[in-house]
Write an enzyme that holds these catalytic residues in place. Structure first.
Site, PDB file in Angstrom:
ATOM      1  N   ASP A 278       7.705 -14.761 -10.412  1.00 51.19           N
ATOM      2  CA  ASP A 278       8.209 -14.405  -9.087  1.00 51.19           C
ATOM      3  C   ASP A 278       7.007 -14.361  -8.138  1.00 51.19           C
ATOM      4  O   ASP A 278       5.849 -14.525  -8.560  1.00 51.19           O
ATOM      5  CB  ASP A 278       8.980 -13.076  -9.112  1.00 51.19           C
ATOM      6  CG  ASP A 278       9.940 -12.964  -7.923  1.00 51.19           C
ATOM      7  OD1 ASP A 278       9.791 -13.726  -6.949  1.00 51.19           O
ATOM      8  OD2 ASP A 278      10.834 -12.104  -7.950  1.00 51.19           O
TER       9      ASP A 278
HETATM   10  C1  BGC Z   1      12.148 -12.654  -4.811  1.00 57.10           C
HETATM   11  C2  BGC Z   1      12.708 -13.896  -5.461  1.00 57.10           C
HETATM   12  C3  BGC Z   1      12.556 -15.083  -4.535  1.00 57.10           C
HETATM   13  C4  BGC Z   1      11.097 -15.233  -4.186  1.00 57.10           C
HETATM   14  C5  BGC Z   1      10.796 -16.425  -3.313  1.00 57.10           C
HETATM   15  C6  BGC Z   1      10.765 -12.885  -4.249  1.00 57.10           C
HETATM   16  O1  BGC Z   1      10.373 -11.802  -3.471  1.00 57.10           O
HETATM   17  O2  BGC Z   1      12.136 -11.611  -5.755  1.00 57.10           O
HETATM   18  O3  BGC Z   1      14.048 -13.679  -5.801  1.00 57.10           O
HETATM   19  O4  BGC Z   1      13.062 -16.227  -5.129  1.00 57.10           O
HETATM   20  O5  BGC Z   1      10.677 -14.055  -3.509  1.00 57.10           O
HETATM   21  O6  BGC Z   1      11.261 -16.250  -2.030  1.00 57.10           O
END
Ligand code: BGC
Length: 714
Positions: A278
């Protein structure tokens, strides 16, 4: 250069390309970055030198509520051209973006789509999202989110499929099929689809206190039986990527757990795609204090099984040195890089790296996509109360449409919308006017309490639209109090006191506590955040053009203090689940939802009442529409494994079917219960079917009372 030969299978092209790459080039395939005005020239230089794995089309980890427009087509193509034409091997860049519940055409939030109990609708929504996104230059979306959530305080409950592992698994696989389609025997996916990403692996929805990013403690037993099944189903459906989560689970960082990412995901489930971290979650290992520094974080995460690092820099700064020191092997690097390259080949990026003109993001939403979104929104709305007021007659003369969400556009779309346009989204007032042009629609400005009450007093029927804003849920938006936001409870009571027939329409991303409010109104329609055409869908349901058939994918508590209050709790020793001050049961149970017609479910039959482990029993019931209108019922099948080595839920959903019946029509609905449905993860995490007696219930919510039983022999 056989990697350029599109007639060869993906695996051969990957093998060939790997032999040509330097260590640095391989490492940069494992990096995902974002591009801003500030870093643009630097990134371009880097791409020329080493290539680049992926570009995320976002500039912050909190993209969910920011509506960041897509990078322009020229920008996407310009950067891609540098990778394809100016880097040594010409490996295209994978464009990733959060396409969570629709691209230009916004579908209802995923929790609302789960409420349809209709995997075909889920698959259609994700297919449409994939096609719109791909046409705009997106190759990969960070969805579907399949975190089981038993705590509505957690704002990200909106992104998933609710509290149940079986429903979650069916919806997860449907979403994966919708995004990716089927690949052919050489490993190529259809060119109009995108790569799916199962997230957030795993247990992220169990954050302590519902506070996002928080620690989760989940026993192995519960992890395997409750939290992992949607991921297992997504892997079976061929999901191409998995995202490792932010949080720490059972003392390990989820993005640094070899047990989760390699032993279970690859070893047990057989996942052969790639794992992306993530946003900065490799670097977060330092914040979790399981890594001393970036080098340590890179070593732990890479060795655990995270192939690609999203935006933090641990891999590109330290993987080469870790390989030189022998702490990471060349083989590990090749495996990780090979998995990323395979995705690029499978998507056809080497053949079609660029976005074609015109960029459809700047065009109209296709009418048929908007129509599908409207249909799905209506299918997912849940009628919670109705004393006969609904459906409204189109003869009604004066309808007040009031409340904070009567005239809202943005909140209709929900959180995690980047490419839907607020000004193209109708309000409930507009939709009600369109649905019933001959009626007089009385409105009042949101803030003006007295004027809202005056509109209510002057109407024959009141539609009171309340709820929560998209900015109150989604990522990092947890709440401690589950009542409607400030002032709305009072408004509902005040309108109720006027005594006009009143429908409460709730736009929300999470269950809220309505216990003291339902007595003030005649009907409650739970409309979620319903998407681009959601206000029209609500009007369709209110006037009965569509008979509501959605069911709750998550229990609605009577009070915040009941949480967790999911239906599939384990059996307890002394009964005693009631509180001194409240019943133990939720206000509305999992699987619950009303209709404008009535259904009789009767005559449960089993194909056999005793059979050998490994065989399948068919269980069926007769469902009859006993009312006056056509409508949908969702027949649900629950089981209980009566005696097992480890404690098990009181009941577990193991089948559901949404059927449409005309008035008087009757149909037999059948479910097959075989090894998949009757087994569980038992002692030592083994998947097993324990012979003995099983109970089965069929009905229209998780309290289903029609009971049967059968015995499984060794
Ligand atoms: C979130 C993810 C997301 C990623 C990219 C993160 O903060 O937890 O779900 O895909 O950001 O935007």
């Amino acid at each position: 250069m056989s990697y350029r030969n599109a007639a060869l299978p993906v695996a051969e092209r990957v093998a060939d390309l790997l032999t040509r790459m330097t260590i640095d080039e391989k490492i940069f395939q494992l990096f995902q970055t974002f591009i801003t005005d500030e870093n643009r020239e630097e990134v371009k230089q880097q791409i020329r030198a080493t290539g680049l794995g992926s570009r995320i089309l976002a500039a912050s980890n909190l993209a969910g509520n920011m509506m960041l427009r897509m990078a322009e087509l020229d920008d996407l193509n310009e950067i891609q051209r540098i990778a394809v034409e100016e880097s040594r091997l010409g490996i295209p860049i994978l464009h990733g973006r959060d396409v969570i519940h629709g691209h230009r055409t916004v579908f209802p939030i995923p929790l609302a789509m789960a409420a349809t109990f209709d995997p075909a609708a889920m698959e259609e929504a994700f297919r449409i999202a994939a096609q719109e996104a791909r046409a705009a230059g997106v190759h990969w979306s960070f969805a579907p989110m399949m975190d089981i959530a038993r705590d509505p305080r957690w704002g990200r409950i909106i992104e998933g499929f609710g509290e149940d592992p079986y429903l979650g698994a069916r919806m997860a696989e449907a979403a994966v099929y919708g995004f990716q389609g089927d690949h052919n025997e050489d490993g190529y996916w259809p060119s109009d689809r995108i790569l799916a990403c199962a997230k957030h692996y795993v247990g992220y929805g169990a954050a302590e206190g519902g506070r996002d990013y928080n620690t989760a403690e989940i026993s192995d037993h519960t992890l395997r039986n409750i939290y992992l099944p949607p991921f297992k189903a997504a892997v079976r459906a061929g999901v191409g990527s998995v995202m490792s989560a932010f949080h720490d689970l059972n003392g390990e960082s989820a993005s640094g757990s070899r047990y989760l990412l390699t032993d279970i995901l690859r070893g047990e489930f057989g996942f052969d795609g790639f794992v992306v971290s993530d946003w900065g979650s490799v670097d977060d290992l330092i914040h979790h204090r399981v890594a001393a520094d970036e080098r340590d974080a890179a070593r732990i995460a890479f060795d655990a099984g995270v192939d690609m690092e999203m935006v933090s820099l641990c891999y590109i700064h330290h993987l080469a040195e870790l390989i030189q020191a022998g702490e990471i092997s060349h083989q590990q690097l090749d495996d990780a890089c090979g998995r990323v390259l395979a995705a690029k080949f499978s998507l056809g990026l080497f053949e079609n790296p660029y976005v074609e003109r015109p960029n459809p993001v700047n065009l109209q939403m296709p009418a048929e996509n908007l129509q599908a979104s409207r249909r799905t929104a209506a299918r997912g709305m849940v009628l919670l109360e109705n004393n006969g007021l609904l459906p409204l007659s189109k003869e009604t003369r004066r309808i007040a449409v009031i409340g904070p969400y009567a005239d809202q556009r943005r909140a209709m779309l929900g959180s995690w919308v980047n490419d839907g346009l607020t000004d193209e989204t109708a309000t409930l007032v507009e939709a009600m006017c369109a649905a019933c042009p001959q009626a007089e629609i009385l409105t009042a400005p949101i803030g003006l309490y007295d004027e809202m009450l005056m509109a209510a007093a002057g109407a024959d029927v009141v539609i009171l639209a309340v709820g929560e804003s998209n900015a109150r849920n989604g990522e990092n938006n947890h709440v401690a109090v589950l009542h409607l936001p400030a002032g709305q409870d009072e408004l509902v009571r005040a309108v109720g006191k006027i005594g006009k027939p009143t429908v409460l329409v709730v736009f929300s991303g999470r269950p809220l506590v309505l216990t003291d409010l339902v007595g003030s109104v005649d009907a409650v329609l739970w409309a979620w955040h319903p998407g681009s055409a959601g206000a029209y869908a609500a009007a369709d349901v209110l006037f009965g053009d569509i008979n509501p058939g959605g069911k709750l994918p998550v229990s609605f508590p009577r009070a915040g203090g009941q949480i967790p209050v999911h239906y599939n709790a384990n059996s307890t020793g002394k009964g005693g689940s009631d509180y001194l001050d409240l019943p133990g049961k939720p206000l509305y149970p999992f699987g619950f939802g009303l209709s404008y017609t009535t259904f009789e479910i009767s005559d449960l039959r089993l194909s056999q009442d005793q059979f050998k482990a490994g065989e399948t029993v068919n269980v069926s019931v007769q469902v009859q529409n006993s009312g006056q209108r056509a409508g949908d019922e969702i027949v649900q099948c629950y089981i209980q494994d009566c005696v097992s080595h480890l404690t098990r839920p009181v009941r577990e959903l193991k089948g559901f079917r949404r059927v449409t019946l005309q008035p008087g029509e009757s149909r037999r609905v059948e479910f097959a219960l075989g090894p998949d449905e009757l087994s569980y993860y038992g002692p030592s995490g083994k998947w097993l079917l324990e012979p003995g007696v099983f109970k089965v219930w069929l009905g229209n919510d998780s309290r289903a009372a029609l009971e049967g039983s059968f015995t499984v022999t060794p």
